[in-house]
Scaffold this active site. Structure first.
Site, PDB file in Angstrom:
ATOM      1  N   HIS A  57      81.018  45.704  45.075  1.00  0.00           N
ATOM      2  CA  HIS A  57      80.313  46.988  45.085  1.00  0.00           C
ATOM      3  C   HIS A  57      81.138  47.987  44.284  1.00  0.00           C
ATOM      4  CE1 HIS A  57      77.917  50.382  46.090  1.00  0.00           C
ATOM      5  NE2 HIS A  57      77.304  49.821  47.118  1.00  0.00           N
ATOM      6  N   HIS A 118      71.510  45.055  42.110  1.00  0.00           N
ATOM      7  CA  HIS A 118      71.541  46.113  43.122  1.00  0.00           C
ATOM      8  C   HIS A 118      71.660  47.475  42.440  1.00  0.00           C
ATOM      9  CE1 HIS A 118      73.158  48.500  46.477  1.00  0.00           C
ATOM     10  NE2 HIS A 118      72.701  47.560  47.288  1.00  0.00           N
ATOM     11  N   GLU A 170      67.525  45.294  47.001  1.00  0.00           N
ATOM     12  CA  GLU A 170      67.676  46.724  46.692  1.00  0.00           C
ATOM     13  C   GLU A 170      67.902  46.920  45.196  1.00  0.00           C
ATOM     14  OE1 GLU A 170      70.816  48.100  49.238  1.00  0.00           O
ATOM     15  OE2 GLU A 170      69.958  47.181  51.016  1.00  0.00           O
ATOM     16  N   GLU A 186      66.600  53.758  47.095  1.00  0.00           N
ATOM     17  CA  GLU A 186      67.592  54.220  48.062  1.00  0.00           C
ATOM     18  C   GLU A 186      68.111  55.606  47.687  1.00  0.00           C
ATOM     19  OE1 GLU A 186      72.015  52.946  49.684  1.00  0.00           O
ATOM     20  OE2 GLU A 186      70.701  51.401  48.843  1.00  0.00           O
ATOM     21  N   CYS A 254      75.867  54.863  54.500  1.00  0.00           N
ATOM     22  CA  CYS A 254      76.259  55.456  53.213  1.00  0.00           C
ATOM     23  C   CYS A 254      75.430  56.697  52.880  1.00  0.00           C
ATOM     24  CB  CYS A 254      76.147  54.427  52.093  1.00  0.00           C
ATOM     25  SG  CYS A 254      74.545  53.601  51.982  1.00  0.00           S
TER      26      CYS A 254
END
Length: 494
Positions: A57, A118, A170, A186, A254
């Site tokens: 990430h 992502h 996502e 998101e 988050c």
């Protein structure tokens, strides 16, 4: 211990950013000391002739560049470059049926041309890569960034600025794959997009990046927090049949704190200064100080509800400098007045209008940005929005919400031939501009019990005229888990 999914380096990056903000705001180096010790530990483990790999990430990359800026320690910039350079080996496990593209590990960044995987991870990585370019000036990085931005903005963003078309993973989808109800969009992806476009704006000075920041902030981002400030959307669909509501918290937490830090950072995105002068990118009530010039500007505006922006020069040394004002891409016929007189400077949509002069205390610049309601249509290759219309006024996108209608909004159509009207409603949703349109309601009951029927047996359904009331998309869901839609089917002329 788990580069793909452990998030240790991701969390370290957030710690670094918090420490830098704390140090800059208060001059307190305690948390910065914690951050540099952790960064030094990571640098002792990763690098050439050390451990190979990159975080699954991304986030630490841009944080390391900022830590380099704050401390002057080159090893932090070198570590950010190392993590960016290690991508594209195809070693990360991916997720489900996604391969290494889920982690932006399919191709090296300098060879990349497709925004994939992502969405939050991809956009955080792009922010870090742009930071690296800003410090190194490496042409290959900039060329890759431009390819990827083009790919993202030509068919992979929703009209709200939302990123992440696929609920599973996502992730970004294919070009023009933009579902309305099963999109992910998101809130953190909207924030990451703003962060990336801010850096591209710094790198280029081009208005298109500020335009996308504005589109995302007022729509795809601002839909995240509820008006009460204590409930949040993680996912931001453009169509809901009801039952979807903001939550107080999430097990993956988050988005809520990311919203808070973004709201606290808005002032930093408003203006920049360079050797030529000062540029205004976003319009809010503000007092802007340019210490290098001894300059203070007072910005007064009711934007985005009204298009008048007044800039008063409170302090200046009578210097010769240039004021740049962004003319949003959605705006036609913008006008500028200086001390009451119309200025003949170019005010083209999607550019910066500039005024260069020896400024005096008391000078007033007035920017007029007309905000008629307009209807938008989507590219014909987007299946989910074909023959549908969205409503926009200024930078704000609108939607229909079931609570404003005594009929099923899923059976409604909008009549594009009838002019729309806007009105301020101070007692609705904390005060918003609403839009009224004319449309038709289909008599669904006349269809019968069949779900499908032969075309030759079909006929136009009876319909009756109705009034449609649209509210800003970012405030939907504050009056219960209502049905909502951004894209409204267009009424046929029959």
């Amino acid at each position: 211990t788990d580069l793909d999914y452990g998030h240790e380096l991701y969390c370290a990056g957030h710690l670094f950013q918090a420490a830098i903000a704390f140090h800059r705001a208060l001059g307190d180096a305690r948390l910065l000391g914690v951050a540099t010790r952790l960064a030094d530990h990571i640098a002792s483990l990763f690098g050439p002739d050390k451990r190979d790999g990159a975080p699954g990430h991304p986030e630490i990359e841009m944080a390391l560049v900022e830590l380099y800026r704050e401390t002057g320690e080159r090893r932090y910039l070198d570590l950010a470059k190392f993590f960016i350079d290690r991508r594209g080996q195809g070693k990360m496990r991916g997720l489900g049926w996604y391969g290494p593209e889920y982690h932006q590990d399919r191709v090296p960044i300098r060879a990349a041309s497709i925004m994939e995987g992502h969405a939050v991870r991809a956009l955080y990585l792009m922010a870090g890569v742009t930071d690296l370019y800003l410090e190194t000036g490496e042409k290959a990085l900039f060329e890759a960034l431009m390819r990827l931005w083009q790919d993202m903005t030509h068919g992979k963003l929703h009209v709200t600025g939302g990123a992440g078309a696929r609920y599973e993973g996502e992730s970004f989808g294919d070009a023009y794959e933009l579902p309305n109800d099963q999109c992910y969009c998101e809130t953190c992806a909207a924030i990451a997009s703003v962060m990336w476009n801010w850096r591209l704006l710094l790198a280029t000075g081009e208005a298109r990046f500020a335009d996308l920041m504005e589109q995302t902030l007022y729509n795809g981002f601002l839909s995240g927090p509820a008006l009460d400030g204590t409930h949040f959307f993680y996912i931001n669909p453009l169509l809901s049949r009801g039952g979807y509501a903001r939550a107080e918290w999430y097990s993956v937490a988050c988005c809520p704190p990311n919203i808070m830090r973004t709201l606290a950072s808005i002032g930093h995105y408003m203006a920049t200064a360079d050797t030529n002068g000062l540029q205004l990118h976003l319009y809010h009530q503000a007092l802007i100080t340019d210490s290098a010039r001894g300059l203070i500007l007072d910005v007064e505006t009711q934007y985005p509800w009204q298009g008048t922006v007044k800039v008063l020069v409170r302090e200046t040394h009578g210097a010769f400098w240039t004021l740049g004002l962004r003319i949003p891409a959605w705006c036609k016929d913008a006008a500028i007045r200086l001390n009451g007189e119309r200025v003949g400077t170019s005010a083209e949509a999607g550019s910066y209008a500039t005024i260069t002069r020896v400024w005096q205390v008391g000078d007033v610049v007035e920017l007029e940005l007309p905000m008629p309601v307009r209807l938008l249509e989507a590219h014909p290759l987007i299946d989910t929005t074909r023959d549908a219309i969205a409503i926009q006024r200024g930078p704000v996108l609108y939607c229909l919400e079931q609570t404003d209608h005594d009929f099923d909004i899923m059976a409604a159509q909008i009549d594009a031939s009838v002019p729309l009207s806007a009105a301020w409603e101070s007692d609705l949703l904390g005060g918003v501009m609403t839009v009224t349109a004319r449309g038709h309601l289909l008599d669904i009951g006349a269809w019968g019990e069949q779900v499908y029927r032969p075309l030759e047996d079909g006929q136009e359904l009876p319909r009756q005229p109705v009034t449609l009331k649209a509210v800003p998309y970012h405030v939907w869901g504050n009056r219960g888990a209502n049905a909502m839609r951004v894209w409204i089917p267009r009424a046929s002329m029959a």
